[in-house]
Design an enzyme around this catalytic site. Sequence first.
Site, PDB file in Angstrom:
ATOM      1  N   GLU A 236       0.860  -1.193   0.000  1.00  0.00           N
ATOM      2  CA  GLU A 236       0.000   0.000   0.000  1.00  0.00           C
ATOM      3  C   GLU A 236       0.890   1.236   0.000  1.00  0.00           C
ATOM      4  O   GLU A 236       1.555   1.532   0.995  1.00  0.00           O
ATOM      5  CB  GLU A 236      -0.910  -0.007   1.228  1.00  0.00           C
ATOM      6  CG  GLU A 236      -1.915   1.124   1.244  1.00  0.00           C
ATOM      7  CD  GLU A 236      -2.773   1.111   2.498  1.00  0.00           C
ATOM      8  OE1 GLU A 236      -2.857   2.173   3.156  1.00  0.00           O
ATOM      9  OE2 GLU A 236      -3.328   0.050   2.826  1.00  0.00           O
ATOM     10  N   CYS A 270      -2.729   8.565   2.478  1.00  0.00           N
ATOM     11  CA  CYS A 270      -2.481   8.167   1.090  1.00  0.00           C
ATOM     12  C   CYS A 270      -3.629   8.490   0.154  1.00  0.00           C
ATOM     13  O   CYS A 270      -3.453   8.484  -1.067  1.00  0.00           O
ATOM     14  CB  CYS A 270      -2.131   6.682   1.015  1.00  0.00           C
ATOM     15  SG  CYS A 270      -3.385   5.604   1.721  1.00  0.00           S
TER      16      CYS A 270
END
Length: 465
Positions: A236, A270
Site C-alpha cells: 500500500e 495516502c
Amino acid sequence: MSNQKLEVFNPYNLKLIKEISVVGKEEVKKALETAHTLFLDRSKWIPAHERIEILEKVQEIMKSKVEELTKTAAEEGGKPYQDSKVEVLRAINGVKIASEEIARLNGEQIPMGITASSVGRIAFTTREPIGVVASISAFNHPLNLIIHQTVTAFAAGCPVIVKPASTTPLSCLSFVEILKEAGVPEGWVQCLIMDNEAAETVVTDKRINYLSFIGSAKIGWYLKSKLAPGTRCALEHGGAAPVIVEPDANIEDMIPALAKGGFYHAGQVCVSVQKVYAHESIARKVAEQIASAGEKMKVGDPLDEDTEVGPLILPKEVDRVEEWVEEAKSKGGEILSGGKRISDTCYAPTVIFNPPQNVKVSQEEIFGPVVCVYSYSDRLEAIESANSLDYHFQAAVFTQDIDIALDTVQRLNATAVMVNDHTAFRVDWMPFGGRDSSGEGLGGIPYSMHEMTREKLMVIKSKLL
C-alpha cells in the site's frame, strides 16, 4: 539485544517521549524461528473459537483504554486528539470485524460427476493459514494500521512479526501488551523495534509467506523484488486522489468534505484530497471556499482537543512542503490561502489555484496540507489529466447527474471512486488498496484475512458415490 536506542519524539514540540531498545540480529533470528516453528507445529495452532474469544477480550480491554490509546497515538503521531480518538474507536471495531470474519474463512464444494472421468468422487476446498506474516507499518495511523496488519494475521491463524514505523512505535507496543493480556499465546504476534536492514532480513527470509507493507513506493517495490519465491504480498503506497467537480455539484455539501479530506491529519494520508479538477464556471469559487474553510481550521498541538490540523511528522517534511509550494507559486500557481510554515513543525492549510502541470505539487503525492484546484472546460480532458500520473488509488466525482457520475467512475483509473464524497472515505470492511505505482493486493480487514489464507482441495473417491 543491541545497544542501539530508538528515540521517539512528539512531532509538534519535538520533545523526547521515550527511548526504546532496538533489537539486534540474534533477536531477529529468534523471532523468525519462533514464528516458523509455531506454524509448522499444527498442534500449536489456535482453534477458531479460541481466536474469536481472545479477540473479543481484546475489544473489551481496548474499550477500557480509549483515552490512554488516544493520547499515545496523538502524542507520537501528531494526528489531532479528536481524530485520534476516532482512530482508536475504529481500531476497536476493526478487531470486531476480524473476529466475525473468522467464521467466513470457508471453502466450497467442487462439482464432480459431470464428466465420466470424475464419477465416484466428491470434492471440496478448505482454507488454511498461509504461514508466517511479516508486516511493515506506517506512521500516519499508528494504531489502526497495526490492527490491519496484525489482527488480520492472527485471526487468519498466522503467526505475525510486525515492525511499526520508527516515528510511531508506542501505539503498536501498547497494543501488543493488550494482546498478551487478552491471552494471545507467546510468539503469535511479535513486535520488533528494528532498523531497516533488520527489517529487510525478516521480510526476505524464505520462512516468510506473506508481506504486508504500508509505506513509500520506492521501499515497497524494492522489498517485493527481494521476496523469496512464492511469498505473497500486499503493498500500500501513496496516491494522488483526483476529484472531478461538475458544474451541477452541490457546493454547499461538497466544500466541508473536500476541506476535511484535504487537511485531515495535515494531508498525511495516502488518499487525502490533493488535486481537484473543477469546471471553469465554478473553479475559482470552489477553490476560494476550500481556502476559506482551511483558514478557519485551528492548527496546533495535537493533544489540544480543539486542534483540527496538527504537525507534519518531521520538520524536514515541513521544509519539503514549503519548497514544493514555493516552486508552484514561482511558476504561476496562485496561492489562495496558507502558503507558509507556521512553525518548524506545522504548515498552514494551503490552496493553490491552477498550478502548472510541471511542478511537484501537480506531479507527485503531496503528503501535506495542500490542495490544488485546476480549472477545466472539458471533463474528459480533466479525467485524462487525472489519469496521467503513475499513482492510482482512490478518486471522486461530484455531480447530480447519475449518467455523468457513472461515466466518470468508469473512466477514472482508480481502485475506488467516491460519488459526492471525498477521496479519503474509508470503512474497514471495504476493499482498499492502490493499483499501478500505488501498490498491489488488497487491504480491508476481510480481504486481508482472505489473502492471508490459501485453499486446499480434497477429492474423495468412493464406490458409494
